[in-house]
Structure formats: C-alpha cells, structure tokens
Design a protein around this motif. Structure first.
Motif, PDB file in Angstrom:
ATOM      1  N   GLU A 125      44.697  31.376  41.795  1.00 35.73           N
ATOM      2  CA  GLU A 125      43.434  30.530  42.049  1.00 35.73           C
ATOM      3  C   GLU A 125      43.291  29.857  43.306  1.00 35.73           C
ATOM      4  O   GLU A 125      42.575  29.813  44.002  1.00 35.73           O
ATOM      5  CB  GLU A 125      43.203  29.441  41.103  1.00 35.73           C
ATOM      6  N   ASP A 153      36.345  31.285  40.031  1.00 35.05           N
ATOM      7  CA  ASP A 153      36.278  31.919  38.522  1.00 35.05           C
ATOM      8  C   ASP A 153      35.821  33.447  38.465  1.00 35.05           C
ATOM      9  O   ASP A 153      36.541  34.182  37.659  1.00 35.05           O
ATOM     10  CB  ASP A 153      35.596  31.054  37.841  1.00 35.05           C
ATOM     11  N   LEU A 156      38.655  35.501  39.440  1.00 39.43           N
ATOM     12  CA  LEU A 156      39.897  35.470  38.350  1.00 39.43           C
ATOM     13  C   LEU A 156      39.523  36.235  37.251  1.00 39.43           C
ATOM     14  O   LEU A 156      40.333  36.700  36.476  1.00 39.43           O
ATOM     15  CB  LEU A 156      39.940  33.931  38.195  1.00 39.43           C
TER      16      LEU A 156
END
Length: 422
Positions: A125, A153, A156
């Motif tokens: 992250e 996100d 990820l």
C-alpha cells in the motif's frame, strides 16, 4: 583513516563487484562512473566518494518509503547513509543485467519497505501510494485523477494476499503471487523495474484530450487508468483523444462508428449499472466484419473495483468483433472482444443498452463485472495517437499525393499532353 582504506580495499575486492563489472561494457562502466561522480558532487559531502540519500532519491524519482527502501537495498543494508560506486555497479548489475528471476527477486525485496522480511499488505500500500503520487505529479496541470486511496485500493485488490502460519496479523504477498500480480499490472512492474535506469524523456501517462466541451466529472478515464492501460502497450505514449462519449453523443451504435474516423487503435471503456468499470484495447479500427478479426496486440482490462490487464493467451485469434446490419442470429450486431459468438469476453449489443461478459480463454479473463449480463450506463472510446504517428501519417499522405502526381503525369505522357504548356 586506516578503517576507511580497509573498507575501500574490501569493497574493491568484493567478488560481487567484480562479477557485476563483467556484465557491463567498458563504455557502460565509464558512463556509470560519470553518473556516480555527478551525483556524488551534488551530495556536497565532505567525502566525494559516496552519494547521499536525498540526491539518490531525487535521481530515481521516488521519495518516501519506496526511495528509502531502494537506497537501503542498493547500499546492501549497511545503514551508513553512504552509497558507493561499488554499490551502484553491484545493484545495477542485478537490477538491469541480471536474469529475470534475479530482477524480480530484487523488485520483490523492494516492496518490503518495513524491512522485516515479509511483504505485507501495508508494505504494498505504501509503495503504491508513492508510485501513484509520482505518476500523477507528471502533469500537475491536469486535474483528472481520482482520490489517492481509491486508486491505491484498485491496485491492491488485484493482489492475492494470504494469511500465513505465523502470528502476524497482516496478510502477506508471496513471491509467486507477486509475479502473478505484476502480470496483471504491467505498469507496476515497468515502474518498479526502471527506477535505476536512465530517465525516459517520454511521459508514463498519455495526454488526455477531451476534443470538445464535456464535464470532467462525466469522463471515466483517469490518469491512473491511462497509466495502467498504457503499461500494456508496446509503443510510446503520446496523446489519447476522446472520440465518443455516450452522455455527449448519445447511446447510439451508428454514432459511435461515425465517430471512429481515425484508423488507429482505440480504448473502449464501459461503466455498468453495478458500478464496475472495464473495457478493451482495440488494436485495429472498428470496422464492419462478419467474423472475428484483429491481432494479438488487443487485450481486455478491469479498472474498478479492481485493476487488471488480460492479454491474449494464444488459445485462439478471436480478438475483435464488429458486426453491423447483419440479419443472422449467428452474427450478432454490436462490438466485442474474445470468446466466441454469443459468449464473448466482452460484448455490447448494437443498441448500446445491454451486453455480456463471460470467462474467456482468448485473454484468460474472468467475467469483468459482478454479473455476466451487463447494462452500460456510460460508454466512451479514446483514439490513441502513438508518438511520431502524426508525422509518419502526414509523410505517408504526402507520398501518396506524389505517387498520384507521377501516375497522372505518366497518363498524360501516354496521350501526348504532359508538356503541352512548354
């Protein structure tokens, strides 16, 4: 003083340094030495034989935890804040001249910004945040970028983090899952794999041109999305022009085809009722065909809530589909990518109001949305202009005109009129 000389002698005798030197030509080593001397001079240290962290991080264009971790790896984790010429040669020998496995192992270690031997979700992250901040700062004047955390996100979400048998509360990314993640996100692999290489004069993000007045909030394409898609393209990025947007031009197949005036490649982006965003890169123009066409440069992608690129697997050559005004059910009217007739990897019907997306062997892609049957809310298409293509095209047109002139003159000669004005 004695310790310094001993350290220097030890470094010069380091077998890793000698081995790394053999990977470079004499000219490359001289260029590396010049680079080192230049960066050491900028470091303005009492000792001109090393580079300081701030100067190194400025050179690689990555600050924060990613820059710190790269400096730590290049200096072989000595924690002395001094990067020597031997360090630079050894690191570049692995990072640029090593085997694919060597390079990917180095990049994998680079993700471990906490340095605890585990690549956790929080490590990745922090690296992604640094990367995307660097990408978005390339063209500060452009405002079309999403919130930082939302963009982090979606990248990820493409990774397969797992809980291991240890007591660590955080899930981690194995080396094999890291390699799969990089295959889905070639832009990430390209960025992390080029930090120590000479800066590229070209931008990693294409210039996004609306072409006409449109509310930026209506446009699906963001800089981060363009960076992701661009990383899978073989040519240098230049300009992407918005050719069609359903909110501006209407949800019409005929209008869409009419807007495809350029004969170059394009990027089709769709947002459906479920809020998912996905699409495909079409390497060939959208033209009427009664069967699949295209080449292996085409691919499918997901942009939200997960970012992934799905390239051709070689299972078949069912790349693009564009059927217009056919009356047979075996030739469905609309546009699509991959799969087979009536079971495409992605398909939008000629009414532009519905379509479908199925798991597809052509690209090794899953269903791109939450459901197989989709209802588009927004459809947009971007024409891609590779760097130098405009000049090549103008030269081609000029050549065509000259050839026509020669042909016309030849015809006039045949009838004895070419020199009638003489």
């Amino acid at each position: 003083m004695g310790n310094s000389e001993s350290s220097s002698s030890s470094s010069s005798a380091d077998p890793r340094f000698k081995s790394a030197c053999r990977a470079f030509t004499q000219k490359e080593l001289e260029d590396l030495k010049s680079l080192f001397v230049s960066l050491a001079a900028k470091s303005q240290s009492d000792n001109p034989h090393y580079i300081t962290p701030p100067v190194f991080k400025e050179y690689i264009g990555a600050g924060g935890p990613l820059g710190d971790r790269m400096f730590d790896l290049v200096t072989q984790k000595r924690k002395d804040q001094k990067l020597t010429f031997q360090d630079l040669v050894i690191a570049k020998g692995t990072y640029e001249k090593g085997t694919k496995d060597d390079i990917e192992e180095f990049i994998y270690q680079l993700l471990d910004v906490y340095g605890d031997g585990v690549v956790g979700r929080s490590d990745v992250e922090r690296v992604l945040a640094t990367m995307l901040n660097s990408i978005c700062s390339e063209n500060c004047s452009e405002s079309r970028s999403g919130s930082e955390q939302e963009c982090v996100d979606i990248f990820l979400n493409a990774a397969n983090f797992k809980k291991d048998v240890s007591d660590k509360a955080e899930s981690s990314l194995s080396f094999e899952d890291f390699r799969r993640w990089c295959a889905l996100l070639p832009s990430v692999r390209k960025f992390l794999g080029s930090l120590l290489m000479p800066p590229d004069s070209g931008s990693q993000v294409p210039k996004l041109v609306d072409g006409e007045s449109i509310d930026p909030n209506l446009v699906l394409m963001r800089k981060q999305y363009a960076w992701l898609i661009g990383g899978a393209l073989s040519h240098e990025l230049s300009e992407w022009k918005l050719l069609y947007h359903s909110a501006v031009h209407g949800q019409s197949f005929n209008t869409f085809l009419g807007k495809m005036s350029d004969d170059g490649p394009s990027v089709l982006v769709i947002k459906d009722r479920e809020g998912c965003i996905y699409g495909g890169y079409a390497s060939q123009p959208w033209e009427k065909h009664g069967d699949f066409y295209g080449d292996l440069k085409s691919f499918l992608f997901q942009l939200y809530p997960k970012a992934s690129i799905f390239r051709p697997t070689g299972a078949n050559h069912n790349m693009q589909w564009c059927a217009v005004n056919f009356s047979s059910e075996s030739i469905p009217n609309g546009i699509g990518f991959g799969g087979r007739v009536n079971h495409f990897g992605l398909f939008i019907s000629a009414n532009f109001d519905k379509g479908h997306t199925f798991e597809c062997t052509t690209f090794g892609s899953p269903c791109l949305s939450k459901t197989n049957y989709i209802y588009p809310e927004v459809i947009e298409c971007w024409g891609i202009v590779p760097r130098g293509a405009q000049q090549d095209r103008s030269e081609a047109i000029r050549g065509t005109v000259l050839e026509r002139f020669k042909e016309d003159r030849h015809m006039l000669n045949l009838v004895g009129l070419a020199n009638s004005s003489d």
